[in-house]
Scaffold this motif. Structure first.
Motif, PDB file in Angstrom:
ATOM      1  N   THR A 244     -73.184  53.984  62.166  1.00 40.45           N
ATOM      2  CA  THR A 244     -71.913  54.668  61.939  1.00 40.45           C
ATOM      3  C   THR A 244     -70.773  53.652  61.825  1.00 40.45           C
ATOM      4  O   THR A 244     -70.663  52.723  62.631  1.00 40.45           O
ATOM      5  CB  THR A 244     -71.605  55.631  63.099  1.00 40.45           C
ATOM      6  OG1 THR A 244     -72.666  56.585  63.209  1.00 40.45           O
ATOM      7  CG2 THR A 244     -70.292  56.359  62.865  1.00 40.45           C
ATOM      8  N   LEU A 245     -69.905  53.831  60.825  1.00 39.73           N
ATOM      9  CA  LEU A 245     -68.810  52.890  60.601  1.00 39.73           C
ATOM     10  C   LEU A 245     -67.896  52.790  61.823  1.00 39.73           C
ATOM     11  O   LEU A 245     -67.461  53.796  62.374  1.00 39.73           O
ATOM     12  CB  LEU A 245     -67.972  53.331  59.402  1.00 39.73           C
ATOM     13  CG  LEU A 245     -68.537  53.121  58.001  1.00 39.73           C
ATOM     14  CD1 LEU A 245     -67.514  53.541  56.963  1.00 39.73           C
ATOM     15  CD2 LEU A 245     -68.934  51.672  57.780  1.00 39.73           C
ATOM     16  N   GLU A 246     -67.603  51.555  62.219  1.00 41.47           N
ATOM     17  CA  GLU A 246     -66.670  51.309  63.314  1.00 41.47           C
ATOM     18  C   GLU A 246     -65.465  50.483  62.872  1.00 41.47           C
ATOM     19  O   GLU A 246     -64.453  50.424  63.574  1.00 41.47           O
ATOM     20  CB  GLU A 246     -67.380  50.611  64.472  1.00 41.47           C
ATOM     21  CG  GLU A 246     -68.486  51.445  65.098  1.00 41.47           C
ATOM     22  CD  GLU A 246     -69.145  50.734  66.261  1.00 41.47           C
ATOM     23  OE1 GLU A 246     -68.449  50.460  67.272  1.00 41.47           O
ATOM     24  OE2 GLU A 246     -70.353  50.442  66.168  1.00 41.47           O
ATOM     25  N   ALA A 247     -65.576  49.829  61.724  1.00 41.85           N
ATOM     26  CA  ALA A 247     -64.458  49.056  61.181  1.00 41.85           C
ATOM     27  C   ALA A 247     -64.658  48.929  59.675  1.00 41.85           C
ATOM     28  O   ALA A 247     -65.792  48.865  59.191  1.00 41.85           O
ATOM     29  CB  ALA A 247     -64.371  47.675  61.820  1.00 41.85           C
ATOM     30  N   VAL A 248     -63.554  48.898  58.949  1.00 42.95           N
ATOM     31  CA  VAL A 248     -63.584  48.723  57.500  1.00 42.95           C
ATOM     32  C   VAL A 248     -62.553  47.672  57.130  1.00 42.95           C
ATOM     33  O   VAL A 248     -61.445  47.651  57.679  1.00 42.95           O
ATOM     34  CB  VAL A 248     -63.290  50.049  56.766  1.00 42.95           C
ATOM     35  CG1 VAL A 248     -62.955  49.798  55.303  1.00 42.95           C
ATOM     36  CG2 VAL A 248     -64.479  50.996  56.875  1.00 42.95           C
ATOM     37  N   SER A 249     -62.913  46.807  56.213  1.00 45.80           N
ATOM     38  CA  SER A 249     -61.978  45.770  55.764  1.00 45.80           C
ATOM     39  C   SER A 249     -61.863  45.807  54.245  1.00 45.80           C
ATOM     40  O   SER A 249     -62.782  46.249  53.546  1.00 45.80           O
ATOM     41  CB  SER A 249     -62.453  44.384  56.205  1.00 45.80           C
ATOM     42  OG  SER A 249     -63.597  44.004  55.463  1.00 45.80           O
ATOM     43  N   PHE A 250     -60.718  45.361  53.772  1.00 50.70           N
ATOM     44  CA  PHE A 250     -60.547  45.148  52.334  1.00 50.70           C
ATOM     45  C   PHE A 250     -59.620  43.969  52.148  1.00 50.70           C
ATOM     46  O   PHE A 250     -58.787  43.656  53.006  1.00 50.70           O
ATOM     47  CB  PHE A 250     -60.016  46.392  51.620  1.00 50.70           C
ATOM     48  CG  PHE A 250     -58.789  46.995  52.231  1.00 50.70           C
ATOM     49  CD1 PHE A 250     -57.522  46.626  51.811  1.00 50.70           C
ATOM     50  CD2 PHE A 250     -58.901  47.943  53.247  1.00 50.70           C
ATOM     51  CE1 PHE A 250     -56.396  47.187  52.366  1.00 50.70           C
ATOM     52  CE2 PHE A 250     -57.762  48.504  53.820  1.00 50.70           C
ATOM     53  CZ  PHE A 250     -56.506  48.131  53.371  1.00 50.70           C
ATOM     54  N   GLU A 251     -59.806  43.271  51.036  1.00 48.00           N
ATOM     55  CA  GLU A 251     -59.102  42.021  50.802  1.00 48.00           C
ATOM     56  C   GLU A 251     -57.918  42.199  49.875  1.00 48.00           C
ATOM     57  O   GLU A 251     -58.019  42.859  48.848  1.00 48.00           O
ATOM     58  CB  GLU A 251     -60.050  40.971  50.225  1.00 48.00           C
ATOM     59  CG  GLU A 251     -61.191  40.573  51.155  1.00 48.00           C
ATOM     60  CD  GLU A 251     -62.026  39.454  50.590  1.00 48.00           C
ATOM     61  OE1 GLU A 251     -61.485  38.646  49.809  1.00 48.00           O
ATOM     62  OE2 GLU A 251     -63.218  39.386  50.929  1.00 48.00           O
ATOM     63  N   ALA A 252     -56.800  41.601  50.291  1.00 46.66           N
ATOM     64  CA  ALA A 252     -55.663  41.423  49.396  1.00 46.66           C
ATOM     65  C   ALA A 252     -55.800  40.013  48.808  1.00 46.66           C
ATOM     66  O   ALA A 252     -56.804  39.332  49.027  1.00 46.66           O
ATOM     67  CB  ALA A 252     -54.358  41.596  50.162  1.00 46.66           C
ATOM     68  N   PHE A 253     -54.804  39.543  48.087  1.00 47.17           N
ATOM     69  CA  PHE A 253     -54.922  38.237  47.451  1.00 47.17           C
ATOM     70  C   PHE A 253     -55.166  37.122  48.462  1.00 47.17           C
ATOM     71  O   PHE A 253     -56.039  36.284  48.294  1.00 47.17           O
ATOM     72  CB  PHE A 253     -53.646  37.915  46.639  1.00 47.17           C
ATOM     73  CG  PHE A 253     -53.759  38.306  45.196  1.00 47.17           C
ATOM     74  CD1 PHE A 253     -54.750  37.766  44.393  1.00 47.17           C
ATOM     75  CD2 PHE A 253     -52.884  39.210  44.641  1.00 47.17           C
ATOM     76  CE1 PHE A 253     -54.865  38.116  43.062  1.00 47.17           C
ATOM     77  CE2 PHE A 253     -52.989  39.577  43.314  1.00 47.17           C
ATOM     78  CZ  PHE A 253     -53.974  39.029  42.519  1.00 47.17           C
ATOM     79  N   VAL A 256     -56.876  39.548  54.653  1.00 48.77           N
ATOM     80  CA  VAL A 256     -57.926  40.529  54.903  1.00 48.77           C
ATOM     81  C   VAL A 256     -57.361  41.569  55.857  1.00 48.77           C
ATOM     82  O   VAL A 256     -56.850  41.235  56.917  1.00 48.77           O
ATOM     83  CB  VAL A 256     -59.183  39.876  55.517  1.00 48.77           C
ATOM     84  CG1 VAL A 256     -60.251  40.942  55.782  1.00 48.77           C
ATOM     85  CG2 VAL A 256     -59.735  38.796  54.615  1.00 48.77           C
ATOM     86  N   VAL A 257     -57.438  42.825  55.472  1.00 50.95           N
ATOM     87  CA  VAL A 257     -56.921  43.915  56.291  1.00 50.95           C
ATOM     88  C   VAL A 257     -58.099  44.659  56.906  1.00 50.95           C
ATOM     89  O   VAL A 257     -59.062  44.979  56.210  1.00 50.95           O
ATOM     90  CB  VAL A 257     -56.067  44.887  55.445  1.00 50.95           C
ATOM     91  CG1 VAL A 257     -55.580  46.054  56.303  1.00 50.95           C
ATOM     92  CG2 VAL A 257     -54.891  44.146  54.818  1.00 50.95           C
ATOM     93  N   VAL A 258     -58.034  44.909  58.213  1.00 54.94           N
ATOM     94  CA  VAL A 258     -59.091  45.637  58.915  1.00 54.94           C
ATOM     95  C   VAL A 258     -58.508  46.937  59.454  1.00 54.94           C
ATOM     96  O   VAL A 258     -57.447  46.935  60.080  1.00 54.94           O
ATOM     97  CB  VAL A 258     -59.670  44.803  60.075  1.00 54.94           C
ATOM     98  CG1 VAL A 258     -60.717  45.618  60.853  1.00 54.94           C
ATOM     99  CG2 VAL A 258     -60.290  43.514  59.555  1.00 54.94           C
ATOM    100  N   VAL A 259     -59.188  48.042  59.192  1.00 50.01           N
ATOM    101  CA  VAL A 259     -58.757  49.345  59.722  1.00 50.01           C
ATOM    102  C   VAL A 259     -59.857  49.890  60.624  1.00 50.01           C
ATOM    103  O   VAL A 259     -61.048  49.703  60.359  1.00 50.01           O
ATOM    104  CB  VAL A 259     -58.446  50.346  58.588  1.00 50.01           C
ATOM    105  CG1 VAL A 259     -57.291  49.859  57.739  1.00 50.01           C
ATOM    106  CG2 VAL A 259     -59.672  50.600  57.722  1.00 50.01           C
ATOM    107  N   GLU A 260     -59.450  50.542  61.705  1.00 49.48           N
ATOM    108  CA  GLU A 260     -60.402  51.050  62.684  1.00 49.48           C
ATOM    109  C   GLU A 260     -60.083  52.468  63.142  1.00 49.48           C
ATOM    110  O   GLU A 260     -60.779  53.003  63.992  1.00 49.48           O
ATOM    111  CB  GLU A 260     -60.444  50.124  63.907  1.00 49.48           C
ATOM    112  CG  GLU A 260     -60.915  48.710  63.593  1.00 49.48           C
ATOM    113  CD  GLU A 260     -60.824  47.792  64.797  1.00 49.48           C
ATOM    114  OE1 GLU A 260     -59.703  47.325  65.080  1.00 49.48           O
ATOM    115  OE2 GLU A 260     -61.858  47.567  65.455  1.00 49.48           O
ATOM    116  N   SER A 261     -59.043  53.088  62.607  1.00 45.74           N
ATOM    117  CA  SER A 261     -58.689  54.432  63.041  1.00 45.74           C
ATOM    118  C   SER A 261     -59.749  55.418  62.565  1.00 45.74           C
ATOM    119  O   SER A 261     -60.281  55.300  61.456  1.00 45.74           O
ATOM    120  CB  SER A 261     -57.316  54.841  62.490  1.00 45.74           C
ATOM    121  OG  SER A 261     -57.385  55.116  61.110  1.00 45.74           O
ATOM    122  N   GLN A 262     -60.049  56.405  63.405  1.00 50.57           N
ATOM    123  CA  GLN A 262     -61.108  57.353  63.092  1.00 50.57           C
ATOM    124  C   GLN A 262     -60.807  58.136  61.826  1.00 50.57           C
ATOM    125  O   GLN A 262     -61.707  58.436  61.032  1.00 50.57           O
ATOM    126  CB  GLN A 262     -61.318  58.316  64.265  1.00 50.57           C
ATOM    127  CG  GLN A 262     -62.573  59.169  64.136  1.00 50.57           C
ATOM    128  CD  GLN A 262     -63.825  58.330  63.953  1.00 50.57           C
ATOM    129  OE1 GLN A 262     -64.120  57.444  64.750  1.00 50.57           O
ATOM    130  NE2 GLN A 262     -64.569  58.590  62.874  1.00 50.57           N
TER     131      GLN A 262
END
Length: 306
Positions: A244-253, A256-262
């Motif tokens: 089950t996902l516990e963290a998601v990241s995506f890259e800007a230029f 790196v941004v990490v989101v963890e809110s449900q």
């Protein structure tokens, strides 16, 4: 340099300035969830530790590093008996302030270091890419072509170090210590990758990695445009036996941004299910990559024909 550590007045250590580390914050959040599941408040935890509510609060916020003994006592109190979960949380307690290998490399900023720390602890990693080969599957030559396309993203002085960090991160896939799933849109495989030699080498590497038992590769066909629009490129991580996902990241230029809110994780979980369902099966996806490789203008070896 790593974070300077200062002693806590009630045992353990805390980051200078009281700023939580990634591991101490994750450990604290897990302890808080288990406490709430057990229907207990912080005073019950403090009594079990023969300590104060203030210390329990700092542990749950990650501002103080929990000792493995404290973690064991709390898990006993919360009746958490799953050995994998207990091992995971005790390991976080032992390693909360361990200096990461990536900090020895120049050009690894705070946000990138935070991401690598999360990635190094993940048991499951899943990534979705629209038009590129995922970074953890890129060959050095392909990664170099990427940097040459926009040399402002990584300064030339740091480029070699960046590639070394990337290769070090890839070892967790090749040594089998993480389950890795890559979902790519068809153009990511078809698009030219610099020279034909670079393209050929990258596809061969993709085929080799995709045959590892801990790796799943799925290609989303070009015709499935609606599914491809469900989300931009992202990487999801989980840290226990449950994927089950516990963290998601995506890259800007340059970040790196990490989101963890449900709430946000729920949206990304939906995106993954949509993408998995619309993509070709792993066997069909691998056959497709082989077909693209055979279609490149070069002499076909017997190995590639198989």
């Amino acid at each position: 340099m790593g974070r300077l550590m200062t002693p806590s007045r009630e045992g353990g250590t805390m980051p200078a300035g009281g700023k939580p580390t990634v591991r101490s914050r994750r450990l604290g959040e897990a302890l808080r969830k288990h406490r709430l599941t057990a229907g207990l408040d912080q005073s019950h935890a403090a009594e079990a530790l023969v300590s104060s509510v203030a210390k329990v609060s700092r542990m749950e916020s990650g501002k103080v590093t929990s000792r493995p003994l404290d973690v064991r006592m709390l898990l006993d109190l919360y009746q958490v008996h799953d050995p994998d979960e207990r091992d995971r949380l005790e390991s976080l307690a032992r390693e909360s302030n361990r200096r990461g290998w990536w900090l020895d490399y120049k050009g690894v900023g705070e946000n990138y270091a935070t991401y690598i720390e999360l990635e190094s602890d993940a048991t499951h990693i899943v990534t979705w890419q629209l038009g590129l080969i995922p970074g953890l599957l890129q060959t050095p030559a392909f990664a170099t072509e990427m940097h040459n396309a926009n040399p402002t993203i990584v300064p030339a002085a740091n480029r070699d170090e960046f590639l070394k960090v990337r290769q070090a991160r890839q070892k967790r896939i090749t040594d089998g210590s993480v389950r890795f799933t890559a979902i790519m849109w068809e153009p990511a495989v078809l698009a030219p990758m610099g020279s034909q030699d670079v393209h050929r080498e990258q596809l061969r590497h993709l085929i080799e990695i995709a045959t590892l038992p801990n790796v799943t590769l799925q290609i989303l066909p070009l015709a499935s445009g609606n599914a491809a629009r469900v989300a931009g490129p992202f990487t999801g991580m989980s840290f226990g036996s449950d994927p089950t996902l516990e963290a998601v990241s995506f890259e800007a230029f340059t970040n790196v941004v990490v989101v963890e809110s449900q709430e946000e994780l729920t949206g990304y979980a939906y995106a993954l299910e949509t993408l998995r369902s619309a993509a070709w099966s792993p066997d069909t996806s691998l056959d497709f990559v082989r077909k693209v490789l055979r279609g490149l203008p070069h002499h076909v070896s017997e190995e590639e024909e198989e």
